[in-house]
Design a protein around this motif. Structure first.
Motif, PDB file in Angstrom:
ATOM      1  N   TYR A  95       0.855  -1.189   0.000  1.00 27.91           N
ATOM      2  CA  TYR A  95       0.000   0.000   0.000  1.00 27.91           C
ATOM      3  C   TYR A  95       0.890   1.238   0.000  1.00 27.91           C
ATOM      4  O   TYR A  95       1.518   1.558   1.002  1.00 27.91           O
ATOM      5  CB  TYR A  95      -0.910  -0.037   1.230  1.00 27.91           C
ATOM      6  N   VAL A  96       0.954   1.909  -1.138  1.00 28.83           N
ATOM      7  CA  VAL A  96       1.803   3.087  -1.290  1.00 28.83           C
ATOM      8  C   VAL A  96       0.931   4.225  -1.799  1.00 28.83           C
ATOM      9  O   VAL A  96       0.306   4.120  -2.849  1.00 28.83           O
ATOM     10  CB  VAL A  96       2.970   2.836  -2.274  1.00 28.83           C
ATOM     11  N   ARG A  97       0.893   5.291  -1.024  1.00 31.58           N
ATOM     12  CA  ARG A  97       0.122   6.487  -1.395  1.00 31.58           C
ATOM     13  C   ARG A  97       1.079   7.598  -1.789  1.00 31.58           C
ATOM     14  O   ARG A  97       2.282   7.482  -1.606  1.00 31.58           O
ATOM     15  CB  ARG A  97      -0.758   6.923  -0.226  1.00 31.58           C
ATOM     16  N   ARG A  98       0.515   8.687  -2.273  1.00 27.01           N
ATOM     17  CA  ARG A  98       1.330   9.842  -2.669  1.00 27.01           C
ATOM     18  C   ARG A  98       0.854  11.066  -1.905  1.00 27.01           C
ATOM     19  O   ARG A  98      -0.343  11.254  -1.732  1.00 27.01           O
ATOM     20  CB  ARG A  98       1.239  10.079  -4.162  1.00 27.01           C
ATOM     21  N   PRO A 155       5.930   9.365  -2.854  1.00 28.42           N
ATOM     22  CA  PRO A 155       5.307   8.144  -2.337  1.00 28.42           C
ATOM     23  C   PRO A 155       5.602   7.926  -0.851  1.00 28.42           C
ATOM     24  O   PRO A 155       6.665   8.303  -0.361  1.00 28.42           O
ATOM     25  CB  PRO A 155       5.946   7.036  -3.177  1.00 28.42           C
ATOM     26  N   TYR A 156       4.640   7.370  -0.154  1.00 27.23           N
ATOM     27  CA  TYR A 156       4.861   6.931   1.220  1.00 27.23           C
ATOM     28  C   TYR A 156       4.080   5.634   1.443  1.00 27.23           C
ATOM     29  O   TYR A 156       2.989   5.458   0.932  1.00 27.23           O
ATOM     30  CB  TYR A 156       4.504   8.010   2.248  1.00 27.23           C
ATOM     31  N   THR A 157       4.693   4.734   2.181  1.00 28.28           N
ATOM     32  CA  THR A 157       4.121   3.413   2.414  1.00 28.28           C
ATOM     33  C   THR A 157       3.299   3.404   3.687  1.00 28.28           C
ATOM     34  O   THR A 157       3.675   4.020   4.678  1.00 28.28           O
ATOM     35  CB  THR A 157       5.253   2.364   2.524  1.00 28.28           C
ATOM     36  N   ASP A 197      -4.928   6.535  -5.880  1.00 28.31           N
ATOM     37  CA  ASP A 197      -5.050   5.957  -7.212  1.00 28.31           C
ATOM     38  C   ASP A 197      -5.144   4.441  -7.024  1.00 28.31           C
ATOM     39  O   ASP A 197      -4.151   3.780  -6.724  1.00 28.31           O
ATOM     40  CB  ASP A 197      -3.830   6.334  -8.050  1.00 28.31           C
ATOM     41  N   LEU A 198      -6.354   3.924  -7.160  1.00 28.62           N
ATOM     42  CA  LEU A 198      -6.581   2.507  -6.854  1.00 28.62           C
ATOM     43  C   LEU A 198      -5.768   1.565  -7.730  1.00 28.62           C
ATOM     44  O   LEU A 198      -5.430   0.463  -7.312  1.00 28.62           O
ATOM     45  CB  LEU A 198      -8.067   2.173  -6.961  1.00 28.62           C
ATOM     46  N   ASP A 199      -5.438   1.985  -8.950  1.00 32.39           N
ATOM     47  CA  ASP A 199      -4.634   1.132  -9.832  1.00 32.39           C
ATOM     48  C   ASP A 199      -3.178   1.058  -9.391  1.00 32.39           C
ATOM     49  O   ASP A 199      -2.472   0.117  -9.732  1.00 32.39           O
ATOM     50  CB  ASP A 199      -4.689   1.641 -11.275  1.00 32.39           C
ATOM     51  N   GLU A 200      -2.739   2.054  -8.640  1.00 34.94           N
ATOM     52  CA  GLU A 200      -1.330   2.110  -8.231  1.00 34.94           C
ATOM     53  C   GLU A 200      -1.095   1.839  -6.749  1.00 34.94           C
ATOM     54  O   GLU A 200      -0.078   1.271  -6.370  1.00 34.94           O
ATOM     55  CB  GLU A 200      -0.745   3.485  -8.585  1.00 34.94           C
TER      56      GLU A 200
END
Length: 178
Positions: free
Chosen positions: A116-119, A125-127, A169-172
Motif C-alpha cells: 500500500y503506497v500512497r502519494r 510516495p509513502y508506504t 489511485d486505486l490502480d497504483e
C-alpha cells in the motif's frame, strides 16, 4: 472545528484529509461517523460487511488506561472485519511504534501480502500498512477488496473538489506483493 485540530496535532500532515472533506463525509454519508468524548476521537465508516477506522485518537491523559482497547472491543462486537491503515515504524516518530504495538496487542494483523503506497501533496510516495482484525480467518484477498472500497468511498470522496486529484489511485496504491 476543534476536533479537526486535535487530529492534525497528532497525525502526520500527509495523512490528514481536508477538513471540509471530512465534514462532508460525516454530514452526507450514513456509513461515516465521528465519535468524540473527552477521552477519544474516532472517525470511521461502518459498511455492511466491514468497519474502516479512518482516525482513532485517544487523548494523552487517557492513553495507557485501556480506552483504546474498549473502543476496539466495541467495534469487534459488531462481528465484522475491521480494517485500518498505520504508518510503518518511523525512526523520528516514537508514536508510530507504539501505535503498531497497540493494534497487534488487540489482535490486529498486518496484511503482509498487500503493498500500500500512497502519494502526498508533493506527489512523493509513502508506504502504509494495512492492518485488519476478523472474527474468523479471512483471506487477504477479501481485505484487499474491502480496502479498495474504503479508499474509493472514504479517501476519494469528493477528493477532486478538495485536492484537484484522487487521493488514492486505486490502480497504483494497492497491489499484491510479489
Amino acid at each position: 472545528m476543534e476536533w479537526y485540530e486535535k487530529l492534525s496535532d497528532y497525525f502526520p500532515e500527509h495523512e490528514m484529509k481536508h477538513p471540509q472533506q471530512l465534514k462532508e463525509l460525516i454530514e452526507e454519508n450514513d456509513y461515516y461517523h465521528k465519535e468524540e468524548t473527552d477521552d477519544y476521537l474516532m472517525l470511521y465508516a461502518d459498511f455492511p460487511s466491514f468497519v474502516f477506522i479512518d482516525y482513532l485518537l485517544v487523548t494523552s491523559n487517557t492513553r495507557g488506561k485501556g480506552m483504546g482497547t474498549k473502543i476496539l472491543d466495541r467495534l469487534k462486537a459488531k462481528g465484522k472485519l475491521i480494517i485500518l491503515e498505520a504508518e510503518p515504524v518511523l525512526p523520528k516518530d516514537s508514536d508510530s511504534e507504539r501505535r503498531l504495538r497497540f493494534y497487534y496487542r488487540n489482535g490486529f494483523k498486518k496484511a503482509d501480502l498487500i503493498r500500500y503506497v500512497r502519494r502526498d501533496e508533493q506527489d512523493e510516495p509513502y508506504t502504509m500498512h494495512v492492518l485488519y482484525w476478523s472474527p474468523a480467518g479471512i483471506p487477504q484477498a477479501i481485505v484487499l477488496e474491502k480496502m479498495e472500497l474504503a479508499c474509493d468511498e472514504i479517501h476519494n470522496f469528493r477528493s477532486k473538489r478538495h485536492y484537484g486529484r484522487e487521493l488514492v489511485d486505486l490502480d497504483e496504491a494497492l497491489k499484491w506483493k510479489h
